[in-house]
Structures are given as structure tokens and as C-alpha cells.
Design a protein around this motif. Structure first.
Motif, PDB file in Angstrom:
ATOM      1  N   TYR B  33      -4.343   1.641   4.930  1.00 53.55           N
ATOM      2  CA  TYR B  33      -4.007   1.361   6.323  1.00 53.55           C
ATOM      3  C   TYR B  33      -5.172   1.762   7.226  1.00 53.55           C
ATOM      4  O   TYR B  33      -5.840   2.762   6.977  1.00 53.55           O
ATOM      5  CB  TYR B  33      -2.797   2.198   6.773  1.00 53.55           C
ATOM      6  N   LEU B  45      -0.927   1.245  14.153  1.00 51.67           N
ATOM      7  CA  LEU B  45      -1.411   0.498  12.989  1.00 51.67           C
ATOM      8  C   LEU B  45      -2.180  -0.738  13.424  1.00 51.67           C
ATOM      9  O   LEU B  45      -1.720  -1.522  14.256  1.00 51.67           O
ATOM     10  CB  LEU B  45      -0.241   0.081  12.106  1.00 51.67           C
ATOM     11  N   GLN B  48      -2.849  -3.386   7.405  1.00 56.42           N
ATOM     12  CA  GLN B  48      -2.384  -2.778   6.165  1.00 56.42           C
ATOM     13  C   GLN B  48      -2.714  -3.708   5.002  1.00 56.42           C
ATOM     14  O   GLN B  48      -2.438  -4.905   5.049  1.00 56.42           O
ATOM     15  CB  GLN B  48      -0.880  -2.547   6.237  1.00 56.42           C
ATOM     16  N   VAL B  55      -1.122  -7.163   4.200  1.00 57.71           N
ATOM     17  CA  VAL B  55       0.333  -7.146   4.339  1.00 57.71           C
ATOM     18  C   VAL B  55       0.737  -7.349   5.794  1.00 57.71           C
ATOM     19  O   VAL B  55       1.682  -8.071   6.099  1.00 57.71           O
ATOM     20  CB  VAL B  55       0.919  -5.826   3.811  1.00 57.71           C
ATOM     21  N   ASP B  56       0.003  -6.689   6.700  1.00 60.17           N
ATOM     22  CA  ASP B  56       0.360  -6.749   8.119  1.00 60.17           C
ATOM     23  C   ASP B  56      -0.896  -6.581   8.938  1.00 60.17           C
ATOM     24  O   ASP B  56      -1.562  -5.555   8.833  1.00 60.17           O
ATOM     25  CB  ASP B  56       1.372  -5.645   8.449  1.00 60.17           C
ATOM     26  N   GLN B  59      -1.161  -6.389  14.676  1.00 63.06           N
ATOM     27  CA  GLN B  59      -1.669  -5.646  15.823  1.00 63.06           C
ATOM     28  C   GLN B  59      -3.196  -5.615  15.874  1.00 63.06           C
ATOM     29  O   GLN B  59      -3.767  -4.921  16.701  1.00 63.06           O
ATOM     30  CB  GLN B  59      -1.144  -4.200  15.772  1.00 63.06           C
ATOM     31  N   SER B  95      -1.600   5.140   0.521  1.00 57.44           N
ATOM     32  CA  SER B  95      -0.381   5.583  -0.149  1.00 57.44           C
ATOM     33  C   SER B  95      -0.331   4.942  -1.529  1.00 57.44           C
ATOM     34  O   SER B  95      -0.934   3.903  -1.777  1.00 57.44           O
ATOM     35  CB  SER B  95       0.869   5.237   0.663  1.00 57.44           C
ATOM     36  N   VAL B  97       2.194   3.600  -3.355  1.00 57.51           N
ATOM     37  CA  VAL B  97       2.887   2.327  -3.467  1.00 57.51           C
ATOM     38  C   VAL B  97       3.363   1.922  -2.088  1.00 57.51           C
ATOM     39  O   VAL B  97       3.288   2.685  -1.138  1.00 57.51           O
ATOM     40  CB  VAL B  97       4.108   2.400  -4.409  1.00 57.51           C
ATOM     41  N   ILE B  98       3.900   0.761  -1.989  1.00 55.20           N
ATOM     42  CA  ILE B  98       4.456   0.296  -0.730  1.00 55.20           C
ATOM     43  C   ILE B  98       5.943   0.629  -0.745  1.00 55.20           C
ATOM     44  O   ILE B  98       6.639   0.400  -1.708  1.00 55.20           O
ATOM     45  CB  ILE B  98       4.201  -1.211  -0.554  1.00 55.20           C
ATOM     46  N   GLY B  99       6.423   1.234   0.346  1.00 51.58           N
ATOM     47  CA  GLY B  99       7.833   1.604   0.366  1.00 51.58           C
ATOM     48  C   GLY B  99       8.122   2.519   1.526  1.00 51.58           C
ATOM     49  O   GLY B  99       7.255   3.229   1.992  1.00 51.58           O
TER      50      GLY B  99
END
Lengths: 114, 115
Positions: B33, B45, B48, B55-56, B59, B95, B97-99
Motif C-alpha cells: 500500500y 490510501l 494498493q 487492487v484499488d 484515490q 501485509s 495477505v489481503i483481508g
């Protein structure tokens, strides 16, 4: 959208005083809640977290309880030390959000005087 | 275990110049991130990555900001051209994993000053 509101600082305390920093949130779904701390000149560090309602996160004498009914996650410490002087950030991560984005509050600066 | 590494720690540039920041996440962390932290505010953020895919980036001001994560490890965030309002600390986090409950670990940040 998701949002986090925390009390504005600075908060100035004497050593051994009781600390409370209020945090409330707005989120869809069932978020996980976090407190991060940023010591002077350092990066953000995870202080504690709670992943479901009524969970209590704790670390280094700090505690916070996930209160779904009041959408709050207030941070408390019974007896602060000078070394607790830092900026504290409340944050949430929503399961509904794309990915694992953290939404942060504005931060609360805490200054503990000897 | 080594933490998230970022460089440079500080950068001062003139407006309309370009700048790039580098991040090396914790070994084995799939998700990376980039956050922007303006003075007195919480981090926001920007983008990501999951491995080397985005993923995102909703912004991210795409007219001037770009980011890549080649080979799913290191990442670079670039600003071109910089504006005064880009003055901020740029934080990289990773991180495993993603979660929703996975802990994000932050680097020390790069403090950018645009004059």
C-alpha cells in the motif's frame, strides 16, 4: 463511505495520569478496528486491534473495546509514562471495501510531562 | 525480521519537478500500500497492490501520480509534475495477505517538501 472521528489534541498529561482518547466510526458491514501509534521520528506501529463486537484489544498497558452499539473504540491507559508521548491514530478496515484499505482518523497528539 | 524499507527519507523539490519514492516490503508480503499523510491529518490510501496487480487506485491523482510494483516485490511511486499541495509524508505499508483483519506494517515514510 467509511469514516473515523477521534478527539482532537493535543492532550497534555502528567506522568501516571489516566489517558482516554475517544474514537467513533461509521462503516458499512462489520469493520475491524485498530489503534496505531506514531512516535516522534518513527513510522506508524500497530498498537492493538479488535475484529468483532465486544472484543478487547490490549498491548503495553493500553486497552480498547469494540462497542458496536455506540460505534466506538476508545483507547485507555491507566497510568501513562513520558515514553507514551506520541500521536495516536484510530483506524478501521471494512470487509465490504475493495481490498484491505485502512481508513484513519485525524490523529491525537499526546504529551506526557514528568 | 526486517521491516518495510523506504527511501529517500526526505526530499525537497521545486514545484513542477518530478520525484520518485521507493519501497521494499516485508519479505513474503503479497499486498503493498501507498498512503499520503498531510501534516496534521491521518494517512489516506493512494494505491494498493496485490502481488503486481492494482487492487484499488481510486484515490490516486492519475494525472500526476503513478505507481508500479514490478515482479510483485519492490514498488515505486512517482509524482510528475509536483504541486505545492503534494507536500506530505508518503508511507508504504505491506501485509501478508489481503483481508479485513490482516495487519499492515508501515515503513518510516518519505517526507516530501514542494517549494
Amino acid at each position: 463511505g467509511d469514516s473515523v472521528t477521534q478527539m482532537e489534541g493535543p492532550v497534555t498529561l502528567s506522568e501516571e495520569a489516566f489517558l482516554t482518547i475517544n474514537c467513533t466510526y461509521t462503516a458499512t458491514g462489520y469493520p475491524s478496528l485498530f489503534w496505531y501509534v506514531q512516535y516522534p521520528g518513527e513510522g506508524l506501529q500497530l498498537l492493538l486491534k479488535a475484529t468483532k463486537a465486544d472484543d478487547k484489544g490490549s498491548n503495553k498497558g493500553f486497552e480498547a473495546t469494540y462497542r458496536k452499539e455506540t460505534t466506538s473504540f476508545h483507547l485507555e491507559k491507566g497510568s501513562v509514562q513520558v515514553s507514551d508521548s506520541a500521536v495516536y491514530f484510530c483506524a478501521l478496515s471494512s470487509f465490504e471495501a475493495a481490498g484491505n484499505k485502512l481508513t484513519f482518523g485525524g490523529g491525537t497528539r499526546v504529551l506526557v510531562k514528568p | 525480521e526486517a521491516g518495510v524499507a523506504q527511501s529517500p527519507r526526505y526530499k525537497i523539490i521545486e514545484k513542477r519537478q518530478s520525484v520518485a519514492f521507493w519501497c521494499n516490503p516485508i519479505s513474503g508480503h503479497a499486498t503493498l500500500y501507498w498512503y499520503q499523510q498531510i501534516l496534521g491529518q491521518g494517512p489516506k490510501l493512494l494505491i494498493q497492490f496485490q502481488n503486481n496487480g492494482v487492487v484499488d487506485d481510486s484515490q490516486l491523482p492519475k494525472d500526476r501520480f503513478s505507481a508500479e510494483r514490478l515482479k510483485g516485490v519492490d514498488s515505486t511511486l512517482k509524482i510528475q509534475p509536483a504541486k505545492l499541495e503534494d507536500s506530505a509524508v508518503y508511507l508504504c505499508a505491506s501485509s501478508l495477505v489481503i483481508g479485513g483483519t490482516d495487519t499492515q506494517y508501515f515503513g518510516p515514510g518519505t517526507r516530501l517538501t514542494v517549494l
